[in-house]
Design an enzyme around this catalytic site. Structure first.
Site, mmCIF file in Angstrom:
data_model
loop_
_atom_site.group_PDB
_atom_site.id
_atom_site.type_symbol
_atom_site.label_atom_id
_atom_site.label_comp_id
_atom_site.label_asym_id
_atom_site.label_seq_id
_atom_site.Cartn_x
_atom_site.Cartn_y
_atom_site.Cartn_z
ATOM 1 N N GLU A 69 -0.028 -5.808 2.994
ATOM 2 C CA GLU A 69 0.164 -4.534 2.285
ATOM 3 C C GLU A 69 1.605 -4.419 1.757
ATOM 4 O O GLU A 69 2.561 -4.702 2.488
ATOM 5 C CB GLU A 69 -0.084 -3.392 3.273
ATOM 6 C CG GLU A 69 0.092 -2.004 2.694
ATOM 7 C CD GLU A 69 0.029 -0.900 3.763
ATOM 8 O OE1 GLU A 69 0.431 -1.136 4.924
ATOM 9 O OE2 GLU A 69 -0.410 0.213 3.419
ATOM 10 N N LYS A 102 -5.917 2.585 -1.571
ATOM 11 C CA LYS A 102 -5.997 2.955 -0.146
ATOM 12 C C LYS A 102 -6.463 4.405 0.000
ATOM 13 O O LYS A 102 -5.884 5.325 -0.613
ATOM 14 C CB LYS A 102 -4.620 2.761 0.483
ATOM 15 C CG LYS A 102 -4.541 2.993 1.978
ATOM 16 C CD LYS A 102 -3.104 2.696 2.445
ATOM 17 C CE LYS A 102 -2.929 2.830 3.935
ATOM 18 N NZ LYS A 102 -1.522 2.548 4.326
ATOM 19 N N CYS A 139 -4.587 -1.298 5.922
ATOM 20 C CA CYS A 139 -3.717 -0.852 7.020
ATOM 21 C C CYS A 139 -4.278 0.363 7.769
ATOM 22 O O CYS A 139 -5.237 0.234 8.515
ATOM 23 C CB CYS A 139 -2.304 -0.611 6.482
ATOM 24 S SG CYS A 139 -1.053 -0.667 7.784
HETATM 25 N N1 LIG Z 1 1.205 1.253 6.534
HETATM 26 C C1 LIG Z 1 0.363 1.845 7.356
HETATM 27 O O1 LIG Z 1 -0.715 2.260 6.972
HETATM 28 C C2 LIG Z 1 0.816 1.953 8.777
HETATM 29 C C3 LIG Z 1 -0.281 2.380 9.729
HETATM 30 C C4 LIG Z 1 0.231 2.569 11.109
HETATM 31 O O2 LIG Z 1 1.404 2.382 11.392
HETATM 32 C C5 LIG Z 1 -0.716 3.005 12.144
HETATM 33 O O3 LIG Z 1 -1.876 3.304 11.840
HETATM 34 O O4 LIG Z 1 -0.295 3.071 13.321
#
Ligand SMILES: NC(=O)CCC(=O)C(=O)O
Length: 274
Positions: A40, A120, A155
């Protein structure tokens, strides 16, 4: 299907352009793979919020321009991870406001064409960061590629099982999840990657960043999990490439041998809130 996950180190002493050029070289080196996956927001860094607006680009912008020839040279499908997309047209009107920006994944064909984008859906940060700087996508997205139906997520999406059920209902057998996940929640990352695979009897290709940017140490530990929940490969904390051969037919075989997905009970009445 041979899949290569490139666990890219995102560090502040490397410029975005240098990283694009370096990553394009790594993609070219994956000739022989069918699918290559990047993490990502690796050009800018998932937590480099202050750079999002400056580094925002269109889906056919500098990241695509650097990577499309690399995918073509290597003859691979490339899930190019995600970029900070500045949307043009009616959704964002190109006006430069928060409504213009999305965390958008790019899927590039072996011919070097853009075959799918995924914005996303679940933005991370609660009342700051991505959640305030970016707009949310709203489309469940799959793509036929490399002999599989890829289900795309990014993510923080990993925390939302209903999205993955939606992807299964749309035909997905291999989930591809680029991430920039902090080291302090690594245990959640590895647990959730396995959980999404085993509960959906699907492959999971979960590709995270390494390094430290914006003061946030990244998890690394990219994961390849099979439809039975076995971990086929797991990265360490440094930049590295994980290459794994997947048997896509194992998805239908697992679903037939242990048909839990058929036992779903949808549409049960919800009791009123107390
Ligand atoms: N970049 C993200 O989406 C980080 C997600 C995260 O840190 C978490 O779900 O814990």
């Amino acid at each position: 299907m041979r899949a290569s996950l490139l666990q890219i180190a995102v560090e502040p002493d490397e410029s975005v352009d240098s990283r694009r050029a370096r990553v394009a070289g790594l993609v070219r080196a994956q000739r022989g793979a069918d699918l290559v996956v990047l993490p990502e927001l690796w050009p800018v860094g998932a937590f480099a919020y202050e750079s999002f607006a400056d580094e925002a680009e269109s889906v056919d912008g500098p990241t695509f321009a650097a990577l499309a020839p690399a995918a073509r040279d290597a003859g691979v499908f490339l899930h190019a991870g995600s970029i900070v997309e500045r949307a043009a047209g009616p959704s964002g009107a190109g006006a430069g406001g928060a409504g213009d920006l999305y965390n958008t994944s790019l899927l590039i064909s072996p011919e070097g064409t853009l075959v799918r984008t995924y914005r996303k859906i679940h933005r991370f940060g609660f009342d700051r960061g991505e959640a305030t700087l970016m707009s949310a996508g709203s489309e469940i997205t799959t793509a036929d590629a490399a002999g599989a139906v890829l289900g795309l997520a990014t993510c923080y999406d990993l925390r939302f099982p209903e999205l993955f059920r939606g992807l299964v209902d749309a035909g997905a057998d291999v989930f591809v999840v680029p991430a920039g996940w902090p080291a302090r929640r690594r245990a959640h990352w590895t647990l959730l990657a396995r959980a999404r695979a085993v509960e959906n009897q699907s492959y999971m290709l979960a590709c995270a960043t390494a390094g430290t940017h914006a003061g946030v140490e990244q998890s690394g530990h990219s994961m390849v999990v099979d439809p039975w929940g076995e971990v086929l490969a797991e990265g360490g904390t440094d930049e590295e490439v994980l290459t794994v051969d997947l048997d896509v037919d194992a998805v239908s075989a697992t679903r037939e041998r242990f048909p839990a997905l058929k036992d779903r009970r949808l549409g049960l009445p919800t009791p009123p809130a107390p």
